[in-house]
Enzyme design. Structure first.
Site, PDB file in Angstrom:
ATOM      1  N   TRP A  99     -10.405 -50.998  -6.441  1.00  0.00           N
ATOM      2  CA  TRP A  99      -9.123 -51.074  -7.148  1.00  0.00           C
ATOM      3  C   TRP A  99      -8.971 -52.412  -7.846  1.00  0.00           C
ATOM      4  O   TRP A  99      -8.501 -52.485  -8.985  1.00  0.00           O
ATOM      5  CB  TRP A  99      -7.955 -50.812  -6.201  1.00  0.00           C
ATOM      6  CG  TRP A  99      -8.010 -49.431  -5.619  1.00  0.00           C
ATOM      7  CD1 TRP A  99      -8.101 -49.101  -4.302  1.00  0.00           C
ATOM      8  CD2 TRP A  99      -7.980 -48.178  -6.337  1.00  0.00           C
ATOM      9  NE1 TRP A  99      -8.146 -47.736  -4.164  1.00  0.00           N
ATOM     10  CE2 TRP A  99      -8.076 -47.153  -5.372  1.00  0.00           C
ATOM     11  CE3 TRP A  99      -7.908 -47.845  -7.680  1.00  0.00           C
ATOM     12  CZ2 TRP A  99      -8.081 -45.800  -5.722  1.00  0.00           C
ATOM     13  CZ3 TRP A  99      -7.916 -46.496  -8.039  1.00  0.00           C
ATOM     14  CH2 TRP A  99      -8.002 -45.499  -7.066  1.00  0.00           C
ATOM     15  N   ASP A 166      -1.261 -55.978  -6.200  1.00  0.00           N
ATOM     16  CA  ASP A 166      -1.312 -54.529  -5.984  1.00  0.00           C
ATOM     17  C   ASP A 166      -1.155 -54.301  -4.484  1.00  0.00           C
ATOM     18  O   ASP A 166      -2.070 -54.572  -3.711  1.00  0.00           O
ATOM     19  CB  ASP A 166      -2.662 -54.004  -6.491  1.00  0.00           C
ATOM     20  CG  ASP A 166      -2.851 -52.508  -6.215  1.00  0.00           C
ATOM     21  OD1 ASP A 166      -1.935 -51.876  -5.648  1.00  0.00           O
ATOM     22  OD2 ASP A 166      -3.924 -51.984  -6.580  1.00  0.00           O
ATOM     23  N   LYS A 190       1.226 -43.765  -0.727  1.00  0.00           N
ATOM     24  CA  LYS A 190       0.609 -44.208   0.518  1.00  0.00           C
ATOM     25  C   LYS A 190       1.619 -44.614   1.582  1.00  0.00           C
ATOM     26  O   LYS A 190       1.368 -44.372   2.745  1.00  0.00           O
ATOM     27  CB  LYS A 190      -0.395 -45.310   0.253  1.00  0.00           C
ATOM     28  CG  LYS A 190      -1.685 -44.730  -0.307  1.00  0.00           C
ATOM     29  CD  LYS A 190      -2.363 -45.595  -1.319  1.00  0.00           C
ATOM     30  CE  LYS A 190      -3.483 -44.828  -2.019  1.00  0.00           C
ATOM     31  NZ  LYS A 190      -3.910 -45.483  -3.239  1.00  0.00           N
TER      32      LYS A 190
HETATM   33  C1  LIG Z   1      -4.547 -45.689  -4.293  1.00  0.00           C
HETATM   34  C2  LIG Z   1      -4.625 -47.031  -4.868  1.00  0.00           C
HETATM   35  C3  LIG Z   1      -4.578 -47.266  -6.244  1.00  0.00           C
HETATM   36  C4  LIG Z   1      -4.524 -46.152  -7.261  1.00  0.00           C
HETATM   37  O1  LIG Z   1      -3.269 -45.654  -7.316  1.00  0.00           O
HETATM   38  P1  LIG Z   1      -2.841 -44.526  -8.374  1.00  0.00           P
HETATM   39  O2  LIG Z   1      -1.399 -44.381  -8.050  1.00  0.00           O
HETATM   40  O3  LIG Z   1      -3.670 -43.322  -8.069  1.00  0.00           O
HETATM   41  O4  LIG Z   1      -3.099 -45.043  -9.728  1.00  0.00           O
HETATM   42  C5  LIG Z   1      -4.602 -48.575  -6.683  1.00  0.00           C
HETATM   43  N1  LIG Z   1      -4.682 -49.595  -5.833  1.00  0.00           N
HETATM   44  C6  LIG Z   1      -4.744 -49.413  -4.500  1.00  0.00           C
HETATM   45  C7  LIG Z   1      -4.823 -50.591  -3.589  1.00  0.00           C
HETATM   46  C8  LIG Z   1      -4.720 -48.132  -3.982  1.00  0.00           C
HETATM   47  O5  LIG Z   1      -4.780 -47.948  -2.647  1.00  0.00           O
END
Ligand SMILES: *Cc1c(COP(=O)(O)O)cnc(C)c1O
Length: 354
Positions: A99, A166, A190
């Site tokens: 990511w 993020d 999540k």
């Molecule tokens: C799941 C995830 C993403 C991607 O998220 P989307 O909503 O599918 O774009 C990005 N960063 C992290 C840390 C993730 O766990």
């Protein structure tokens, strides 16, 4: 009973599912949540309460805005630099996984990127600790929890520049100081709610500093000015996120859930370290509480173990293809009973196979 260790979209509390189902049938005066206008006072109240709860649960100081957007965390990979990285400026990034490297790739489309450190050479099994962040960086970006590899930041870096993070897979799982960050974003699926929603927490005074022309839908200022309703928001996803945030508050909030998350992670890591058939994949000091990755000493055991786990109602533990082995994702709604169920299957398997 199913024990859902899936990485995302993932488990949410059963009572949230029930309330969400009820709202599909009758949210307000016989109308479904799926058919009401986002401009109704009822839905405006949903957004207002969801925003209030994000602020309350994370202790968001004044001077920050909370936004409910779409496009996932993946769109934030581009939106953050578009809003914060001026022409000719450089942003610093830490590369701790898939990511993080996708965030780097998107930022490079917008401007100059300086990767300060990477653990790629070790298949991202640890978080680099020593690196320099140039003082003239427009911002420093990192990923607080590396969902695929199972590493997590416990001491946030001191940087001297605005921090962009993020937090998709560990937001709402632990207390932290929002005031240290300029921008936080998280795909909701999540720990916040269902897919289709991205939560952004942005410090107002970092915006509007670049001359870059930004399309309205990608401009945080537009979304702030319109209270997350520049266009039709993801009505149902926001409503279910609200239900989940209410659930979290009723559990005692982030500090309480953090205690549970610590206990859950401790229980599973203890078994991984004790059981001679299993081993963890990451540096011990960086082990994530949300996504626990492990493999088996004997790779031939992995298929039969997965099968036994499935027979015990344990699902979603197959590791990401880039790591292999197993990944147990243990978000807020996963109870310690489910962790004990997984530990028990590991013990049963070891008894049968050693
Ligand atoms: C799941 C995830 C993403 C991607 O998220 P989307 O909503 O599918 O774009 C990005 N960063 C992290 C840390 C993730 O766990």
């Amino acid at each position: 009973m199913k024990h859902n260790f899936g990485a995302g979209p993932c488990i949410l509390p059963q009572e949230v599912f029930k309330q969400a189902a009820q709202a599909v049938l009758d949210f307000n005066d016989g109308l479904s949540i799926l058919e009401i206008s986002h401009r109704t006072t009822e839905f405006e109240a949903v957004v207002a309460e969801a925003e209030k709860l994000v602020k309350e649960l994370l202790n968001v100081p004044s001077g920050y805005s909370v936004l409910f957007l779409q496009g996932g965390a993946s769109l934030q990979f581009a939106m953050a630099p578009m809003n914060l990285l001026g022409e000719g400026q450089t942003a610093s990034y830490l590369d701790t996984g898939v990511w993080a490297s996708k965030a780097i790739k998107e930022a490079k489309v917008i401007g100059n990127v300086n990767v300060v450190a990477s653990s790629k050479e070790a298949n991202y099994t640890y978080i680099p600790k020593t690196y320099d962040i140039p003082a003239d960086s427009a911002y420093f970006h990192f990923t607080s929890n590396n969902t695929i590899y199972g590493t997590e930041f416990f001491d946030f870096p001191e940087t001297g520049v605005p921090i962009v993070c993020d937090m998709s897979s560990d937001i709402m799982s632990r207390s932290f100081d929002v005031s240290k960050f300029a921008l936080i974003y998280a795909g909701a699926q999540k720990n916040i709610g269902p897919a289709g929603l991205t939560v952004v927490i942005v410090k107002d005074d970092i915006l509007g500093k670049t001359d870059r022309k930004i399309p309205s839908m990608l401009d945080y200022k537009q979304h702030i000015a319109n209270g997350s309703m520049y266009n039709t928001p993801p009505v149902f996803s926001i409503y279910v996120a609200l239900l989940n945030l209410r659930w979290l508050r009723s559990k005692g909030g982030v500090a309480e859930i953090e205690k549970e998350n610590i206990a859950k992670a401790k229980a599973l890591y203890a078994e991984i370290d004790r059981n001679p058939l299993f081993k963890g994949t990451c540096a011990v000091e960086d082990r994530s509480r949300m996504n626990i990755t492990f493999v088996m000493e004997n790779p031939d055991h992995e298929k039969p173990f997965l099968k036994l786990a499935e027979e015990h109602g344990i699902i979603g533990i197959k590791g990401h293809r880039s790591v292999g082995g197993f990944r147990a994702s243990m978000y807020n709604a996963l109870s310690i009973t489910s962790v004990h169920a997984l530990v028990e299957v590991m013990q049963i398997f070891a008894e049968k196979n050693s």
